[in-house]
Structure formats: structure tokens, C-alpha cells
Motif scaffolding. Structure first.
Motif, PDB file in Angstrom:
ATOM      1  N   ALA A 192      33.890  34.369  45.573  1.00  0.00           N
ATOM      2  CA  ALA A 192      33.972  35.473  46.539  1.00  0.00           C
ATOM      3  C   ALA A 192      34.296  36.785  45.841  1.00  0.00           C
ATOM      4  CB  ALA A 192      35.024  35.165  47.599  1.00  0.00           C
ATOM      5  N   PHE A 193      35.245  36.764  44.920  1.00  0.00           N
ATOM      6  CA  PHE A 193      35.652  37.989  44.236  1.00  0.00           C
ATOM      7  C   PHE A 193      34.537  38.518  43.333  1.00  0.00           C
ATOM      8  CE2 PHE A 193      40.350  36.431  44.409  1.00  0.00           C
ATOM      9  CZ  PHE A 193      40.360  36.639  45.776  1.00  0.00           C
ATOM     10  N   GLN A 194      33.720  37.608  42.792  1.00  0.00           N
ATOM     11  CA  GLN A 194      32.608  38.035  41.943  1.00  0.00           C
ATOM     12  C   GLN A 194      31.615  38.909  42.708  1.00  0.00           C
ATOM     13  OE1 GLN A 194      31.106  34.321  40.496  1.00  0.00           O
ATOM     14  NE2 GLN A 194      32.388  34.332  38.669  1.00  0.00           N
ATOM     15  N   ARG A 195      31.578  38.753  44.034  1.00  0.00           N
ATOM     16  CA  ARG A 195      30.613  39.528  44.824  1.00  0.00           C
ATOM     17  C   ARG A 195      30.903  41.021  44.788  1.00  0.00           C
ATOM     18  NH1 ARG A 195      31.748  35.578  49.363  1.00  0.00           N
ATOM     19  NH2 ARG A 195      30.451  33.769  48.909  1.00  0.00           N
ATOM     20  N   ILE A 196      32.158  41.385  44.577  1.00  0.00           N
ATOM     21  CA  ILE A 196      32.462  42.818  44.578  1.00  0.00           C
ATOM     22  C   ILE A 196      33.059  43.281  43.256  1.00  0.00           C
ATOM     23  CG2 ILE A 196      32.774  42.891  47.090  1.00  0.00           C
ATOM     24  CD1 ILE A 196      35.809  43.110  46.490  1.00  0.00           C
ATOM     25  N   ALA A 197      33.080  42.409  42.263  1.00  0.00           N
ATOM     26  CA  ALA A 197      33.685  42.758  40.970  1.00  0.00           C
ATOM     27  C   ALA A 197      33.061  44.000  40.359  1.00  0.00           C
ATOM     28  CB  ALA A 197      33.580  41.582  40.010  1.00  0.00           C
ATOM     29  N   GLU A 198      31.768  44.184  40.561  1.00  0.00           N
ATOM     30  CA  GLU A 198      31.087  45.329  39.941  1.00  0.00           C
ATOM     31  C   GLU A 198      31.590  46.665  40.474  1.00  0.00           C
ATOM     32  OE1 GLU A 198      26.922  46.180  41.308  1.00  0.00           O
ATOM     33  OE2 GLU A 198      27.178  44.221  42.272  1.00  0.00           O
ATOM     34  N   PHE A 199      32.241  46.664  41.623  1.00  0.00           N
ATOM     35  CA  PHE A 199      32.733  47.904  42.212  1.00  0.00           C
ATOM     36  C   PHE A 199      34.174  48.222  41.813  1.00  0.00           C
ATOM     37  CE2 PHE A 199      29.642  46.031  45.231  1.00  0.00           C
ATOM     38  CZ  PHE A 199      28.631  46.948  45.041  1.00  0.00           C
ATOM     39  N   ILE A 200      34.780  47.349  41.007  1.00  0.00           N
ATOM     40  CA  ILE A 200      36.144  47.570  40.528  1.00  0.00           C
ATOM     41  C   ILE A 200      36.072  48.050  39.085  1.00  0.00           C
ATOM     42  CG2 ILE A 200      38.390  46.523  40.089  1.00  0.00           C
ATOM     43  CD1 ILE A 200      37.710  44.452  42.244  1.00  0.00           C
ATOM     44  N   PRO A 201      36.367  49.309  38.818  1.00  0.00           N
ATOM     45  CA  PRO A 201      36.260  49.831  37.447  1.00  0.00           C
ATOM     46  C   PRO A 201      37.128  49.035  36.479  1.00  0.00           C
ATOM     47  CG  PRO A 201      36.543  51.623  39.019  1.00  0.00           C
ATOM     48  CD  PRO A 201      36.778  50.356  39.776  1.00  0.00           C
ATOM     49  N   GLU A 202      36.620  48.817  35.275  1.00  0.00           N
ATOM     50  CA  GLU A 202      37.361  48.044  34.280  1.00  0.00           C
ATOM     51  C   GLU A 202      38.621  48.756  33.827  1.00  0.00           C
ATOM     52  OE1 GLU A 202      34.957  46.824  31.020  1.00  0.00           O
ATOM     53  OE2 GLU A 202      33.827  45.374  32.214  1.00  0.00           O
ATOM     54  N   THR A 203      38.731  50.048  34.112  1.00  0.00           N
ATOM     55  CA  THR A 203      39.917  50.809  33.722  1.00  0.00           C
ATOM     56  C   THR A 203      41.097  50.589  34.664  1.00  0.00           C
ATOM     57  OG1 THR A 203      39.032  52.695  34.959  1.00  0.00           O
ATOM     58  CG2 THR A 203      38.591  52.625  32.586  1.00  0.00           C
ATOM     59  N   VAL A 204      40.860  49.957  35.809  1.00  0.00           N
ATOM     60  CA  VAL A 204      41.932  49.755  36.801  1.00  0.00           C
ATOM     61  C   VAL A 204      42.729  48.502  36.446  1.00  0.00           C
ATOM     62  CG1 VAL A 204      42.446  49.320  39.231  1.00  0.00           C
ATOM     63  CG2 VAL A 204      40.619  50.919  38.601  1.00  0.00           C
ATOM     64  N   PRO A 205      44.055  48.619  36.284  1.00  0.00           N
ATOM     65  CA  PRO A 205      44.879  47.439  35.949  1.00  0.00           C
ATOM     66  C   PRO A 205      44.864  46.394  37.058  1.00  0.00           C
ATOM     67  CG  PRO A 205      46.066  49.483  35.525  1.00  0.00           C
ATOM     68  CD  PRO A 205      44.844  49.852  36.306  1.00  0.00           C
ATOM     69  N   VAL A 206      44.924  45.141  36.652  1.00  0.00           N
ATOM     70  CA  VAL A 206      44.902  44.016  37.572  1.00  0.00           C
ATOM     71  C   VAL A 206      46.221  43.254  37.446  1.00  0.00           C
ATOM     72  CG1 VAL A 206      43.776  41.822  38.136  1.00  0.00           C
ATOM     73  CG2 VAL A 206      42.404  43.804  37.413  1.00  0.00           C
ATOM     74  N   ILE A 207      46.861  43.005  38.575  1.00  0.00           N
ATOM     75  CA  ILE A 207      48.112  42.242  38.608  1.00  0.00           C
ATOM     76  C   ILE A 207      47.877  40.929  39.348  1.00  0.00           C
ATOM     77  CG2 ILE A 207      50.472  42.159  39.504  1.00  0.00           C
ATOM     78  CD1 ILE A 207      50.157  44.035  37.123  1.00  0.00           C
ATOM     79  N   VAL A 208      48.170  39.826  38.668  1.00  0.00           N
ATOM     80  CA  VAL A 208      47.994  38.494  39.246  1.00  0.00           C
ATOM     81  C   VAL A 208      49.243  38.134  40.048  1.00  0.00           C
ATOM     82  CG1 VAL A 208      47.507  36.074  38.749  1.00  0.00           C
ATOM     83  CG2 VAL A 208      46.601  37.878  37.241  1.00  0.00           C
TER      84      VAL A 208
END
Length: 235
Positions: A192-208
Motif C-alpha cells: 500500500a505504501f509503495q503506491r504513493i512512495a514516489e510522492f514522498i521526497p527522499e529528503t524528508v526524514p522518516v520515523i518508524v
């Protein structure tokens, strides 16, 4: 470019940010969200923060309490301003806000998080629009798990991310189950997350935010990287 991916201390060690930081020190992780999700955790974190060794982290954020006792909102905001003075984003649930004028002091370091289905506000693009109208300088902490729980098709997630791309400061990732608890990623959530991954810039930090033991840190990071991959074809 590789994404900056880290963990919430609250996910790794409930109510014990020191133990969580010790776990992260044993791994090559450069982002952390210091959790004060419960209000009694905020003052101890504020007192300790100047003594914490955070040198390995290139990105640090703080999660504000999700429930604020009546009559203490100004005190809470004043404590959070001390974290913002360090340049750290402060993540807040919109339903915790009563006096919007107090939170305006945080400017764009105030990160409004989209909510899960339990909450009365902040779940959809329309509900977030009401919040941002009152806090126009605030940024967005986009919670993928919350968005998927609200709308499993990820349509609402797409609408939110496209509408507020310029406000996006941080992303939360986990599986959010039907009880609104944060679990490790499943195959379904990864797809599901892969469907919109392209719209999340790689520069934005990700917190699990997946609640896991230390032994699962590496496998969960691999799952997150797969979920946010834009090179994997999604049917």
C-alpha cells in the motif's frame, strides 16, 4: 540519495527514552523522534535533553503529548518551545490543541500529524484544511499508517500528500491495526505504501513507529525501505 530513517523512542522503549537511545546507538541510525506522548514524560525529557548524547543524529524531532490536561496547555507549549529553539520539529496531534494562538508560537516547527480513525479531527484532507487554516505556518508530519487505516485504497493519503507537499517535514511509518496500535509492517502495508512512495521526497526524514524489540530493528528498517521504494513495480 538514501532516505534518512530513524525511530521513535516510544516505539522502542515505552516511556524510557534513555533505553531507546541506547538501542539506537548500537545501530547506524541517524534520525530519532524523542517521544513525550504522555504528558508526564515531557518534563523529564526537557530536563534531560541538554545532557543526552545525540551526536549521531542528523535529524531530531519531539513528539508532544497526545492528551493535555485542562489548564496546562500554555505550560506544555512553553516547554515545547525549548525544543523548537534547538531547531527540532515538534509533532502534535490536532485534537490535543485547544488554544490555537498558543501553538502559533512554534511557527513552521509545529508539525501537525494526520490522525487515525479514532480521532475527531485531522483524518482527511478536508479536516486537515481546517487545522492549517488556523495554523497557516505549521508543517505536516504525514503518518502513512494512519492514512491507510482511514482509507485502505490510499486515495486519501494521495490527496493529503499532494495538497501539502510543500508543508511536509517528516513521515511516520508503521502498520496501524484495527485497534489503532502501531505494529511492524505487513506485506499488505508495504504494498500500500509503495503506491504513493514516489510522492514522498527522499529528503524528508522518516520515523518508524512500529513497536518492536531491538532484535527487529534491522528487519523493520529493511521493510520500511522496501515500502518507500519507488523502483519496485506495484500492481
Amino acid at each position: 540519495m538514501h532516505r534518512t530513517i530513524g525511530f521513535s523512542t516510544g516505539a522502542l522503549a515505552f516511556g524510557d527514552f534513555r533505553r531507546a537511545l541506547n538501542m539506537l546507538r548500537r545501530h547506524d541510525i541517524t534520525a530519532v523522534e524523542l517521544s513525550a506522548l504522555r504528558q508526564p514524560e515531557l518534563s523529564p525529557l526537557r530536563t534531560a535533553v541538554s545532557e543526552l548524547d545525540l551526536s549521531q543524529f542528523t535529524y531530531v524531532a519531539v513528539h508532544a503529548p497526545s492528551n493535555i490536561e485542562a489548564g496546562t496547555e500554555e505550560q506544555v507549549v512553553n516547554q515545547l518551545l525549548e525544543f523548537a529553539a534547538r531547531g527540532w520539529p515538534v509533532v502534535v496531534h490536532p485534537d490535543a490543541i485547544s488554544d490555537y494562538s498558543l501553538w502559533q508560537k512554534l511557527g513552521n516547527l509545529l508539525c501537525i500529524e494526520n490522525m487515525d480513525k479514532r480521532k475527531p479531527v485531522g483524518r482527511t484532507i478536508n479536516e486537515l484544511a481546517i487545522v492549517f487554516e488556523r495554523l497557516p505556518e505549521a508543517s505536516l508530519c504525514f503518518d502513512l499508517g494512519h492514512a491507510r487505516q482511514v482509507d485502505a485504497t490510499m486515495t486519501e493519503a494521495y490527496l493529503i500528500i499532494r495538497a501539502y507537499e510543500s508543508k511536509l517535514k517528516q513521515v511516520h511509518v508503521s502498520e496501524v491495526n484495527t485497534c489503532s496500535r502501531h505494529d511492524r509492517l505487513s506485506f499488505a502495508s508495504i504494498r500500500a505504501f509503495q503506491r504513493i512512495a514516489e510522492f514522498i521526497p527522499e529528503t524528508v526524514p522518516v520515523i518508524v513507529e512500529s513497536v518492536i524489540p531491538e532484535c527487529d530493528i534491522r528487519p523493520e528498517l529493511q521493510s520500511v525501505e522496501e515500502a518507500l521504494s519507488v523502483s519496485i513495480a506495484v500492481a
